[in-house]
Design an enzyme around this catalytic site. Structure first.
Site, PDB file in Angstrom:
ATOM      1  N   TYR A  17      77.962 -13.423  22.677  1.00 30.50           N
ATOM      2  CA  TYR A  17      76.915 -12.443  22.945  1.00 30.50           C
ATOM      3  C   TYR A  17      76.499 -11.653  21.702  1.00 30.50           C
ATOM      4  O   TYR A  17      75.570 -10.854  21.766  1.00 30.50           O
ATOM      5  CB  TYR A  17      77.377 -11.440  24.007  1.00 30.50           C
ATOM      6  CG  TYR A  17      77.728 -12.077  25.321  1.00 30.50           C
ATOM      7  CD1 TYR A  17      76.741 -12.617  26.138  1.00 30.50           C
ATOM      8  CD2 TYR A  17      79.041 -12.153  25.755  1.00 30.50           C
ATOM      9  CE1 TYR A  17      77.054 -13.212  27.343  1.00 30.50           C
ATOM     10  CE2 TYR A  17      79.370 -12.738  26.965  1.00 30.50           C
ATOM     11  CZ  TYR A  17      78.377 -13.271  27.756  1.00 30.50           C
ATOM     12  OH  TYR A  17      78.689 -13.859  28.950  1.00 30.50           O
ATOM     13  N   HIS A  22      70.478  -8.437  24.556  1.00 34.08           N
ATOM     14  CA  HIS A  22      71.147  -7.444  25.392  1.00 34.08           C
ATOM     15  C   HIS A  22      72.166  -6.634  24.585  1.00 34.08           C
ATOM     16  O   HIS A  22      72.605  -5.583  25.024  1.00 34.08           O
ATOM     17  CB  HIS A  22      71.843  -8.159  26.556  1.00 34.08           C
ATOM     18  CG  HIS A  22      71.688  -7.494  27.890  1.00 34.08           C
ATOM     19  ND1 HIS A  22      70.752  -6.524  28.184  1.00 34.08           N
ATOM     20  CD2 HIS A  22      72.381  -7.684  29.045  1.00 34.08           C
ATOM     21  CE1 HIS A  22      70.876  -6.147  29.450  1.00 34.08           C
ATOM     22  NE2 HIS A  22      71.860  -6.831  29.989  1.00 34.08           N
ATOM     23  N   PHE A  62      81.700  -5.444  30.708  1.00 35.24           N
ATOM     24  CA  PHE A  62      80.420  -6.121  30.546  1.00 35.24           C
ATOM     25  C   PHE A  62      79.328  -5.121  30.893  1.00 35.24           C
ATOM     26  O   PHE A  62      79.578  -4.058  31.475  1.00 35.24           O
ATOM     27  CB  PHE A  62      80.370  -7.398  31.385  1.00 35.24           C
ATOM     28  CG  PHE A  62      81.142  -8.514  30.716  1.00 35.24           C
ATOM     29  CD1 PHE A  62      80.504  -9.376  29.835  1.00 35.24           C
ATOM     30  CD2 PHE A  62      82.499  -8.657  30.922  1.00 35.24           C
ATOM     31  CE1 PHE A  62      81.207 -10.374  29.181  1.00 35.24           C
ATOM     32  CE2 PHE A  62      83.211  -9.646  30.277  1.00 35.24           C
ATOM     33  CZ  PHE A  62      82.567 -10.507  29.403  1.00 35.24           C
ATOM     34  N   ASN A  64      77.062  -4.515  33.025  1.00 33.20           N
ATOM     35  CA  ASN A  64      76.861  -3.925  34.349  1.00 33.20           C
ATOM     36  C   ASN A  64      77.921  -2.893  34.732  1.00 33.20           C
ATOM     37  O   ASN A  64      77.778  -2.212  35.736  1.00 33.20           O
ATOM     38  CB  ASN A  64      76.802  -5.023  35.416  1.00 33.20           C
ATOM     39  CG  ASN A  64      75.607  -5.930  35.233  1.00 33.20           C
ATOM     40  OD1 ASN A  64      74.756  -5.708  34.374  1.00 33.20           O
ATOM     41  ND2 ASN A  64      75.534  -6.967  36.028  1.00 33.20           N
ATOM     42  N   ASN A 124      70.689  -2.678  34.119  1.00 33.04           N
ATOM     43  CA  ASN A 124      71.933  -2.520  34.862  1.00 33.04           C
ATOM     44  C   ASN A 124      72.989  -1.692  34.132  1.00 33.04           C
ATOM     45  O   ASN A 124      73.761  -0.977  34.760  1.00 33.04           O
ATOM     46  CB  ASN A 124      72.511  -3.887  35.236  1.00 33.04           C
ATOM     47  CG  ASN A 124      71.661  -4.599  36.266  1.00 33.04           C
ATOM     48  OD1 ASN A 124      70.935  -3.970  37.031  1.00 33.04           O
ATOM     49  ND2 ASN A 124      71.714  -5.918  36.278  1.00 33.04           N
TER      50      ASN A 124
END
Length: 185
Positions: A17, A22, A62, A64, A124
């Site tokens: 990631y 994000h 993570f 969320n 989120n």
């Protein structure tokens, strides 16, 4: 009066990631702070770097679940006002205490906006923070990631997990250098 300031960069842990859209919150902290030594704090489930009255945070939850780390840290430092001494006070004004840096699909790549007292707009990670802290009254540095690819048929959840192009990475670094972390303090 507590003069501590918490700056949280939102992102996802894991090498896969690292350069995703994000993860712009983590990328921003890295750009702002340079090559610093982050300390893992298992109690907060986050990477921390302290500089005077400033605590910089990369949640290891993570995206969320970003609010879990935020709530633990603000509670630990006594920065969340309480009702009846027990539970977090709903609607507390944390603008002078907390800044959250995150990606924003509503802003074009290269644009940014500093916002306070606003909803999550479907993000989120931000919604998790709002839910855990019981307030939307904190400062947000929203960094735009929208580009022409999003206008095609790529679903937003796939788009945010796609990597920045080399050209975008260079442009993002230039933008973040111009912003300077001191503007957030």
């Amino acid at each position: 009066m507590n003069s501590m300031r918490i700056i949280i960069g939102l992102g996802n842990p894991g090498e896969q990631y690292k350069h995703n859209r994000h993860n712009v919150g983590w990328l921003a902290l890295d750009q702002f702070l340079g090559d610093v030594k982050w300390q893992e704090n298992k109690k907060f489930n986050a990477l921390l770097y302290s500089d005077g009255d400033f605590l910089f945070v990369k949640p290891l939850t993570f995206m969320n679940e970003s609010g879990c780390a935020a709530q633990k840290i603000l509670n630990y430092y006594g920065l969340l006002p309480k009702s009846l001494g027990l539970i977090n006070k709903k609607g507390s004004d944390l603008n002078d205490v907390l800044t959250v840096i995150h990606d924003d699909l509503d802003l074009n790549f290269g644009d940014y906006k500093i916002a306070t007292d606003s909803g999550s707009a479907g993000h989120n990670g931000v919604q998790s923070i709002i839910n855990h802290l019981k307030t939307k009254k904190f400062t947000r540095l929203r960094i735009g990631i929208k580009n022409a690819l999003l206008k095609t048929h790529i679903p937003p959840d796939k788009f945010v997990l796609s990597p920045f192009s080399k050209e975008e990475q260079e442009h993002l670094a230039s933008l973040l250098n111009r912003l300077n972390i001191k503007n957030l303090k």
